[in-house]
Scaffold this motif. Structure first.
Motif, PDB file in Angstrom:
ATOM      1  N   ILE A 267     127.463 -37.109  49.569  1.00 48.63           N
ATOM      2  CA  ILE A 267     127.447 -37.229  51.126  1.00 48.63           C
ATOM      3  C   ILE A 267     126.804 -35.637  51.568  1.00 48.63           C
ATOM      4  O   ILE A 267     126.748 -35.381  52.893  1.00 48.63           O
ATOM      5  CB  ILE A 267     128.549 -37.532  51.996  1.00 48.63           C
ATOM      6  N   ASP A 269     123.720 -34.632  52.000  1.00 45.49           N
ATOM      7  CA  ASP A 269     122.598 -34.788  52.992  1.00 45.49           C
ATOM      8  C   ASP A 269     123.315 -35.209  54.643  1.00 45.49           C
ATOM      9  O   ASP A 269     122.790 -34.926  55.381  1.00 45.49           O
ATOM     10  CB  ASP A 269     121.573 -36.017  52.481  1.00 45.49           C
ATOM     11  N   ARG A 270     124.265 -36.350  54.264  1.00 48.16           N
ATOM     12  CA  ARG A 270     124.685 -36.666  55.498  1.00 48.16           C
ATOM     13  C   ARG A 270     125.556 -35.449  56.078  1.00 48.16           C
ATOM     14  O   ARG A 270     125.479 -35.401  57.456  1.00 48.16           O
ATOM     15  CB  ARG A 270     125.994 -37.846  55.344  1.00 48.16           C
ATOM     16  N   SER A 273     123.180 -33.200  57.726  1.00 46.74           N
ATOM     17  CA  SER A 273     122.643 -33.909  59.096  1.00 46.74           C
ATOM     18  C   SER A 273     123.621 -34.031  60.031  1.00 46.74           C
ATOM     19  O   SER A 273     123.379 -33.848  61.170  1.00 46.74           O
ATOM     20  CB  SER A 273     122.243 -35.339  58.540  1.00 46.74           C
ATOM     21  N   GLU A 274     124.820 -34.005  59.764  1.00 46.60           N
ATOM     22  CA  GLU A 274     125.923 -33.976  60.692  1.00 46.60           C
ATOM     23  C   GLU A 274     125.941 -32.424  61.505  1.00 46.60           C
ATOM     24  O   GLU A 274     126.398 -32.338  62.528  1.00 46.60           O
ATOM     25  CB  GLU A 274     127.316 -34.393  60.173  1.00 46.60           C
TER      26      GLU A 274
END
Length: 729
Positions: A267, A269-270, A273-274
């Motif tokens: 996660i 990338d997530r 991004s978050e």
């Protein structure tokens, strides 16, 4: 029973055939639906589930072959038996190729029909059972292995001590090595040290077992090759052994826990991004400063610390003076660049623990915790203003920036976040009202003024609707004859609680709340109505002067609105004169030129009010269609006994008016000395308390009725209003 429960659709354009087929199949226990043409058939097939369709080839609208094409195209799970009175080999072959299960020729034998229907439905049932078996067979070990190795996630197993006993092929991407290289190694070798305790607690929880013991957590993995740390989301479950293998089931006596099965999903990338989204949620994208949300959050925390430690803190509002003018002159891109430079210079001038935020276009807020009080806050303001004495160089131009700063100090000016922000904002607006480029500390007097303005604003919305506005009129006199030649309409407000309010008490609020245009339209309409009444009373030669605000001119359609209102009344336009202050006139010369030219072509007169206070350039007097100059009262006030040398400005303006063939009115005449001087200087008209205060319409009629200019010679020492008052007494 399963076959008999199947629903059958009969499609035939002949009622006799549909009835016969229905009777045979209903008697056999089937559920029946009918369609008389192909379109109805496709509609029913789209909406309902049919195990079988008896489909006639020759239909009047859509052929049976086309319906069959529709079933295949839509992938409708329905078996089809074609029925036709023209049983040709070509038709049967075409139907079977398109997926038809069988073909029956008309006329049909009832028993043969039932046998065919039963056979097709049995075949359909067997096919469904076969597919279910195939689904079960897909749970084979080989298929499972393929799925595990090709999973986008890292799938692993740990033994009961936390050592890896299995990793799938994704270990290369996650850990930078083959899964075999990590077998027999402890999980702590790849988990970031900051997350190790979290994993250890989860492992102990899973190792204790319990009913379907599972755990979900976010971790950071450290690849062996020193690559970038990966954020993973892990789902783990304790597993146990029985005679058939490893299962994730409830733990029983005699079935020992052999380890942990888990899935780790990347996660990174997530998370990135978050983090970016969270940053933008709390920061201004142009300056990268904290935004309003983050500022208020930090202020709340700082207030808590100040209460505990008995400290003081300051909240400041900083507004860039005349930023709109800079933005409009240089463009929005240059304006954005300037904001970035301003933010950077502000940050460099503050302490490390201070919080600077951008909360709107040109407005910043500053939190200064743990300060020595009001004096310390004042020093911060002075420092900020001093660092902006040095101008910016922007696109080849020198740009100077000044601030209006208002501040409030905890606990003196508020105990809560909301109160401190409100009071600092009030202080900032106070300094802007005093001319900008300064700083101001909040005082309770500001609250009283703000409360007054708030009450005025709320009441002002209802003033027009409740007919609370009044027009008063101040006479304008011809100084050579002392005849009344005109009146100036002045608005008053009959407030239901505060009594009669003068323009200075509510017009500034009306301008701030954009109500001035509604008030201006009311004034114009009422003034026109009263001008008609004056004409009916025999004073048709009196001029009516009406003031116009800057906001009315900014609308761009003031001329149209003015003429529309004027058109409602039987009034000669030459009797109306609109008064515009010199400063308002010059704000947008192009717009002023267009509007005033339109009005002048309709014979409306134009007057420049407060002349002499705003601009040194007088070229606009020849450019704009102006009829009258009204010299500002500040020049008239300087006319005092023995002060002849101080009145050269009036003489000069009179000369300008005469040279341009403009009418000239002096306002604010309050003494006989001023009256005498103006008459001797050649001033044509004047108004002021020396002649009359602004009076209501009924008193104006009485004033005009009793006015007798023959009583006063040009050398009389008794003013007309004194004469009028004497006659009334």
């Amino acid at each position: 029973m399963l076959i008999r429960s199947s629903k059958i659709l009969i499609v035939d354009d002949e009622e006799r055939i549909r009835s016969g087929l229905s009777a045979v199949l209903l008697q056999a226990g089937y559920e029946i639906a009918c369609a008389a043409n192909g379109r109805d058939a496709t509609t029913l097939l789209s909406k309902k589930d049919f195990g079988l369709a008896l489909l006639d080839i020759n239909l009047p609208d859509v052929s049976g072959q086309q319906v069959l094409d529709f079933i295949r195209r839509r992938q409708i799970d329905t078996s089809v038996i074609m029925v036709s009175g023209e049983s040709t080999f070509e038709q049967a072959t075409a139907a079977l190729r398109k997926g038809a299960a069988d073909f029956i020729a008309k006329p049909y034998d009832p028993q043969k029909l039932l046998d065919t229907v039963s056979a097709v439905l049995k075949k359909r049932q067997r096919k469904k059972e076969y597919l279910k078996i195939q689904e079960r067979l897909q749970g084979s070990e080989e298929l499972h292995r393929f799925i595990v190795d090709n999973s986008p996630d890292l799938i692993f197993m740990l033994d009961d001590q936390g050592y890896f006993s299995f990793l799938n092929e994704k270990s290369r991407q996650f850990l930078g090595c083959q899964g075999e290289d990590f077998l027999g190694r402890h999980f702590s070798e790849i988990v970031l040290s900051q997350d190790f305790e979290k994993v250890s607690q989860a492992f102990r929880y899973l190792n204790r077992g319990g009913h379907q013991a599972t755990r979900s957590m976010e971790l950071r993995l450290r690849p062996r090759n020193g690559g970038e740390v990966r954020h993973v989301e892990v789902w783990a479950i304790s597993v146990e052994m029985n005679s058939l293998g490893v299962y994730a089931t409830q733990r029983d006596q005699g079935r020992p826990m052999v380890g942990i099965y888990g899935v780790a999903r990347d996660i990174s990338d997530r998370k990135q991004s978050e983090e970016l989204r969270r940053y933008h949620l709390y920061h201004d994208q142009l300056t990268n400063l904290p935004n309003r949300a983050l500022f208020t959050d930090r202020l709340q925390i700082a207030l808590g610390q100040a209460r505990r430690k008995k400290q003081q803190l300051a909240v400041m509002f900083l507004d860039i003076d005349r930023f709109k003018m800079i933005n409009d002159s240089l463009g929005h891109l240059a304006g954005d660049e300037l904001l970035q430079k301003v933010a950077q210079r502000l940050k460099e001038s503050l302490r490390e623990g201070d919080t600077l935020a951008r909360i709107s276009g040109d407005e910043f807020t500053l939190l200064a915790p743990d300060i020595g009080g009001v004096d310390a806050a004042d020093i911060i303001c002075r420092k900020i203003q001093s660092v902006f004495e040095q101008p910016f160089q922007l696109h080849g131009q020198t740009v100077r920036v000044t601030f209006s700063i208002g501040y409030a100090v905890y606990p003196h000016h508020g105990q809560t976040r909301e109160m401190l922000l409100k009071n600092a904002d009030l202080a900032m607006y106070r300094i802007k009202g005093k001319g900008r480029n300064g700083h101001c500390c909040f005082t309770e007097e500001m609250n009283r003024i703000n409360s007054y303005h708030f009450d005025i604003e709320n009441s002002l919305h209802r003033a027009i609707e409740n007919n609370e506005l009044r027009l008063f009129y101040q006479p304008q006199l011809d100084l050579s004859t002392h005849k009344v030649v005109g009146v100036e309409a002045l608005v008053r407000w009959e407030h239901p609680v505060r009594g009669l309010l003068y323009p200075s008490e509510f017009i500034p609020v009306a301008e701030q709340t954009k109500l001035i245009c509604s008030i201006g339209n009311w004034v114009l309409e009422q003034a026109c109505r009263d001008a008609v009444r004056l004409a009916e009373a025999g004073y048709s030669d009196l001029k009516m002067a009406i003031n116009v605000s800057a906001q009315q001119l900014e609308l761009g359609h003031f001329d149209r609105d003015f003429l529309n209102i004027l058109g409602k009344f039987p009034l000669d336009p030459t009797r109306l004169e609109i008064e515009i202050t010199e400063s308002n006139l010059m704000q947008d010369m192009d717009k002023s030129m267009r509007i005033l030219t339109t009005l002048a072509t309709h014979d409306v007169r134009i007057a420049v009010d407060d002349f002499g206070t705003g601009y040194s350039s007088l070229s606009y007097l020849q450019t704009l269609p102006i009829h009258t100059l009204k010299i500002d009262r500040s020049f008239v006030r300087n006319i005092v006994p023995g002060g002849e040398g101080q009145n050269t400005i009036i003489t000069a303006i009179l000369a300008i008016a005469k040279g341009l063939d403009l009418n000239f009115i002096a306002e604010g005449v309050e003494t006989g000395v001023q009256d005498a001087y103006l008459r001797e200087a050649g001033c044509l008209q004047a108004q002021g308390f020396h002649y009359s205060q602004p009076i209501g319409f009924n008193k104006l009629l009485a004033f005009l009725e009793h006015w007798n200019p023959q009583r006063n010679s040009t050398n009389s020492k008794i003013s007309p209003i004194q004469s009028y008052s004497s006659s009334k007494s």
